[in-house]
Design a protein around this motif. Structure first.
Motif, PDB file in Angstrom:
ATOM      1  N   VAL A 139      44.236  43.555  33.175  1.00  0.00           N
ATOM      2  CA  VAL A 139      43.281  43.298  32.214  1.00  0.00           C
ATOM      3  C   VAL A 139      42.855  44.574  31.409  1.00  0.00           C
ATOM      4  CG1 VAL A 139      42.512  41.233  33.257  1.00  0.00           C
ATOM      5  CG2 VAL A 139      41.236  43.252  33.841  1.00  0.00           C
ATOM      6  N   SER A 140      43.229  45.872  31.673  1.00  0.00           N
ATOM      7  CA  SER A 140      42.679  46.950  31.021  1.00  0.00           C
ATOM      8  C   SER A 140      43.691  47.160  29.764  1.00  0.00           C
ATOM      9  CB  SER A 140      42.530  48.101  31.645  1.00  0.00           C
ATOM     10  OG  SER A 140      43.757  48.864  32.228  1.00  0.00           O
ATOM     11  N   LEU A 141      43.440  47.010  28.687  1.00  0.00           N
ATOM     12  CA  LEU A 141      44.207  47.016  27.514  1.00  0.00           C
ATOM     13  C   LEU A 141      44.232  48.181  26.735  1.00  0.00           C
ATOM     14  CD1 LEU A 141      43.317  43.418  26.087  1.00  0.00           C
ATOM     15  CD2 LEU A 141      45.284  43.981  27.602  1.00  0.00           C
ATOM     16  N   ALA A 142      43.358  49.260  27.000  1.00  0.00           N
ATOM     17  CA  ALA A 142      43.200  50.079  26.039  1.00  0.00           C
ATOM     18  C   ALA A 142      44.679  50.960  26.033  1.00  0.00           C
ATOM     19  CB  ALA A 142      42.285  51.313  27.054  1.00  0.00           C
ATOM     20  N   GLU A 143      45.239  51.122  27.098  1.00  0.00           N
ATOM     21  CA  GLU A 143      46.819  51.597  26.635  1.00  0.00           C
ATOM     22  C   GLU A 143      47.751  50.725  26.229  1.00  0.00           C
ATOM     23  OE1 GLU A 143      47.632  54.532  29.863  1.00  0.00           O
ATOM     24  OE2 GLU A 143      45.843  54.881  30.053  1.00  0.00           O
ATOM     25  N   TYR A 144      47.382  49.426  26.248  1.00  0.00           N
ATOM     26  CA  TYR A 144      48.704  48.323  25.806  1.00  0.00           C
ATOM     27  C   TYR A 144      48.656  47.744  24.373  1.00  0.00           C
ATOM     28  CZ  TYR A 144      51.168  44.153  25.855  1.00  0.00           C
ATOM     29  OH  TYR A 144      52.211  43.197  25.291  1.00  0.00           O
ATOM     30  N   ASP A 146      46.170  34.596  45.284  1.00  0.00           N
ATOM     31  CA  ASP A 146      45.286  33.159  45.134  1.00  0.00           C
ATOM     32  C   ASP A 146      45.926  32.722  43.497  1.00  0.00           C
ATOM     33  OD1 ASP A 146      43.571  31.309  43.695  1.00  0.00           O
ATOM     34  OD2 ASP A 146      42.132  31.696  44.866  1.00  0.00           O
ATOM     35  N   PRO A 147      46.768  31.882  43.518  1.00  0.00           N
ATOM     36  CA  PRO A 147      47.351  31.424  42.201  1.00  0.00           C
ATOM     37  C   PRO A 147      46.389  31.086  41.166  1.00  0.00           C
ATOM     38  CG  PRO A 147      47.975  29.844  43.940  1.00  0.00           C
ATOM     39  CD  PRO A 147      47.266  30.913  44.547  1.00  0.00           C
ATOM     40  N   ASP A 148      45.501  30.283  41.463  1.00  0.00           N
ATOM     41  CA  ASP A 148      44.627  30.099  40.467  1.00  0.00           C
ATOM     42  C   ASP A 148      43.839  31.438  39.731  1.00  0.00           C
ATOM     43  OD1 ASP A 148      44.796  27.334  40.828  1.00  0.00           O
ATOM     44  OD2 ASP A 148      43.131  27.098  42.411  1.00  0.00           O
ATOM     45  N   LEU A 149      43.364  32.426  40.768  1.00  0.00           N
ATOM     46  CA  LEU A 149      42.809  33.410  40.277  1.00  0.00           C
ATOM     47  C   LEU A 149      43.950  34.385  39.536  1.00  0.00           C
ATOM     48  CD1 LEU A 149      40.656  35.024  43.046  1.00  0.00           C
ATOM     49  CD2 LEU A 149      39.907  34.381  40.981  1.00  0.00           C
ATOM     50  N   ALA A 150      45.199  34.210  39.727  1.00  0.00           N
ATOM     51  CA  ALA A 150      46.081  35.204  38.923  1.00  0.00           C
ATOM     52  C   ALA A 150      46.145  34.404  37.803  1.00  0.00           C
ATOM     53  CB  ALA A 150      47.565  34.877  39.876  1.00  0.00           C
ATOM     54  N   ARG A 151      46.422  33.035  37.649  1.00  0.00           N
ATOM     55  CA  ARG A 151      46.414  32.480  36.248  1.00  0.00           C
ATOM     56  C   ARG A 151      45.111  32.698  35.522  1.00  0.00           C
ATOM     57  NH1 ARG A 151      48.750  31.689  32.043  1.00  0.00           N
ATOM     58  NH2 ARG A 151      48.376  29.783  30.929  1.00  0.00           N
ATOM     59  N   ALA A 152      43.847  32.585  35.933  1.00  0.00           N
ATOM     60  CA  ALA A 152      42.770  32.891  35.515  1.00  0.00           C
ATOM     61  C   ALA A 152      42.787  34.561  35.062  1.00  0.00           C
ATOM     62  CB  ALA A 152      41.510  32.757  36.038  1.00  0.00           C
ATOM     63  N   THR A 153      43.280  35.216  35.648  1.00  0.00           N
ATOM     64  CA  THR A 153      43.425  36.685  35.219  1.00  0.00           C
ATOM     65  C   THR A 153      44.247  36.749  33.926  1.00  0.00           C
ATOM     66  OG1 THR A 153      42.931  37.336  37.532  1.00  0.00           O
ATOM     67  CG2 THR A 153      43.935  39.122  35.716  1.00  0.00           C
ATOM     68  N   MET A 154      45.529  36.000  33.916  1.00  0.00           N
ATOM     69  CA  MET A 154      46.285  36.014  32.848  1.00  0.00           C
ATOM     70  C   MET A 154      45.666  35.591  31.669  1.00  0.00           C
ATOM     71  SD  MET A 154      49.983  34.993  34.610  1.00  0.00           S
ATOM     72  CE  MET A 154      51.053  35.418  33.077  1.00  0.00           C
ATOM     73  N   LEU A 155      44.907  34.798  31.757  1.00  0.00           N
ATOM     74  CA  LEU A 155      44.289  33.882  30.571  1.00  0.00           C
ATOM     75  C   LEU A 155      42.999  34.725  30.280  1.00  0.00           C
ATOM     76  CD1 LEU A 155      44.090  30.397  31.870  1.00  0.00           C
ATOM     77  CD2 LEU A 155      45.376  31.367  29.826  1.00  0.00           C
ATOM     78  N   LEU A 156      42.338  35.650  31.193  1.00  0.00           N
ATOM     79  CA  LEU A 156      41.299  36.578  30.655  1.00  0.00           C
ATOM     80  C   LEU A 156      42.068  37.764  29.900  1.00  0.00           C
ATOM     81  CD1 LEU A 156      38.440  38.082  31.199  1.00  0.00           C
ATOM     82  CD2 LEU A 156      39.395  38.844  33.314  1.00  0.00           C
ATOM     83  N   ALA A 157      43.087  38.163  30.431  1.00  0.00           N
ATOM     84  CA  ALA A 157      43.800  39.377  29.741  1.00  0.00           C
ATOM     85  C   ALA A 157      44.109  38.799  28.295  1.00  0.00           C
ATOM     86  CB  ALA A 157      44.704  39.993  30.274  1.00  0.00           C
ATOM     87  N   ASP A 158      44.550  37.584  28.098  1.00  0.00           N
ATOM     88  CA  ASP A 158      45.060  36.957  26.796  1.00  0.00           C
ATOM     89  C   ASP A 158      43.893  37.060  25.915  1.00  0.00           C
ATOM     90  OD1 ASP A 158      47.603  36.676  27.827  1.00  0.00           O
ATOM     91  OD2 ASP A 158      47.494  34.630  28.057  1.00  0.00           O
ATOM     92  N   GLY A 159      42.846  36.539  26.186  1.00  0.00           N
ATOM     93  CA  GLY A 159      41.532  36.618  25.614  1.00  0.00           C
ATOM     94  C   GLY A 159      40.971  38.059  24.928  1.00  0.00           C
ATOM     95  N   LEU A 160      41.373  39.019  26.129  1.00  0.00           N
ATOM     96  CA  LEU A 160      40.535  40.338  25.805  1.00  0.00           C
ATOM     97  C   LEU A 160      41.634  40.987  24.652  1.00  0.00           C
ATOM     98  CD1 LEU A 160      39.558  41.522  29.353  1.00  0.00           C
ATOM     99  CD2 LEU A 160      38.118  40.991  27.551  1.00  0.00           C
ATOM    100  N   TYR A 161      42.956  40.677  24.767  1.00  0.00           N
ATOM    101  CA  TYR A 161      43.836  40.919  23.897  1.00  0.00           C
ATOM    102  C   TYR A 161      43.612  40.398  22.632  1.00  0.00           C
ATOM    103  CZ  TYR A 161      48.642  41.776  21.833  1.00  0.00           C
ATOM    104  OH  TYR A 161      49.201  42.081  20.846  1.00  0.00           O
ATOM    105  N   TYR A 162      43.475  39.063  22.428  1.00  0.00           N
ATOM    106  CA  TYR A 162      43.072  38.527  21.250  1.00  0.00           C
ATOM    107  C   TYR A 162      41.981  39.281  20.662  1.00  0.00           C
ATOM    108  CZ  TYR A 162      41.573  34.843  18.084  1.00  0.00           C
ATOM    109  OH  TYR A 162      41.287  34.414  16.906  1.00  0.00           O
ATOM    110  N   ASP A 163      40.801  39.436  21.367  1.00  0.00           N
ATOM    111  CA  ASP A 163      39.807  40.022  20.651  1.00  0.00           C
ATOM    112  C   ASP A 163      40.013  41.435  20.262  1.00  0.00           C
ATOM    113  OD1 ASP A 163      37.829  37.998  20.929  1.00  0.00           O
ATOM    114  OD2 ASP A 163      36.836  38.986  22.645  1.00  0.00           O
ATOM    115  N   ALA A 164      40.793  42.221  21.014  1.00  0.00           N
ATOM    116  CA  ALA A 164      41.267  43.402  20.577  1.00  0.00           C
ATOM    117  C   ALA A 164      42.140  43.533  19.219  1.00  0.00           C
ATOM    118  CB  ALA A 164      41.896  44.234  21.828  1.00  0.00           C
TER     119      ALA A 164
END
Length: 178
Positions: free
Chosen positions: A85-90, A133-151
């Motif tokens: 979820v840290s997108l600074a270098e991505y 936890d598969p639900d947390l793993a998926r939620a983390t992917m969605l969280l990163a997608d949202g952060l990426y969208y904002d960035a």
């Protein structure tokens, strides 16, 4: 001489990648790629043989970059989820650009589509191994997608930016890797 060939090949591949991103994959001709790379169409064909060869090389680039990213995720000192979820270098990194162009190709190239799907599957697997936890793993992917969208759309953090380390500590309290 080999270094010049490699440099020309990479320039052509990067020009193709950027044109795919800029045009959402529509209307990218070999002539346009050659022009953007500053080579002749014959030079492009010397290195790649055809459009299929160019697409194959771009997909190979994406796979190579993604494989390196999986290793960085697994080795991240604060865990794969914090790394993911840290997108600074991505944002705008070689992997980001290759993924965007691969996504454009995926609309009509079955191998590109399979690689993009496999990337998501592997990211999920690494996150699930980290979070247990598969639900947390998926939620983390969605969280990163949202952060990426904002960035990438507004170019700055959302007004109420998420404190990612604090959030991850709340959803998965565990000590950092050793």
């Amino acid at each position: 001489m080999a270094q010049h060939r490699d440099s020309a090949r990479e320039s052509i591949l990067t020009a193709f990648q950027e044109l795919l991103i800029d045009t959402s994959g529509t209307g990218v001709s070999l002539d346009a790629v050659a022009r953007a790379a500053g080579v002749t169409k014959g030079g492009l064909l010397y290195h790649f043989g055809s459009r299929d060869g160019l697409e194959t090389a771009l997909i190979d680039r994406l796979e190579t970059l993604a494989d390196a990213e999986y290793e960085r995720m697994r080795a991240a000192p604060h865990g794969a989820a914090a790394y993911y979820v840290s997108l600074a270098e991505y944002v705008n990194s070689p992997l980001d650009r290759a993924t965007l162009s691969g996504g454009s190709l995926a609309r009509r190239n079955p191998r590109a589509r399979a690689v993009i799907i496999e990337m998501r599957r592997r990211y999920f697997g690494i996150l699930n191994d980290d979070l247990h936890d598969p639900d947390l793993a998926r939620a983390t992917m969605l969280l990163a997608d949202g952060l990426y969208y904002d960035a990438t759309t507004i170019g700055e953090p959302f007004e109420h930016e998420l404190d990612v380390p604090a959030f991850l500590a709340r959803v998965s309290p565990r000590p950092p890797k050793g």
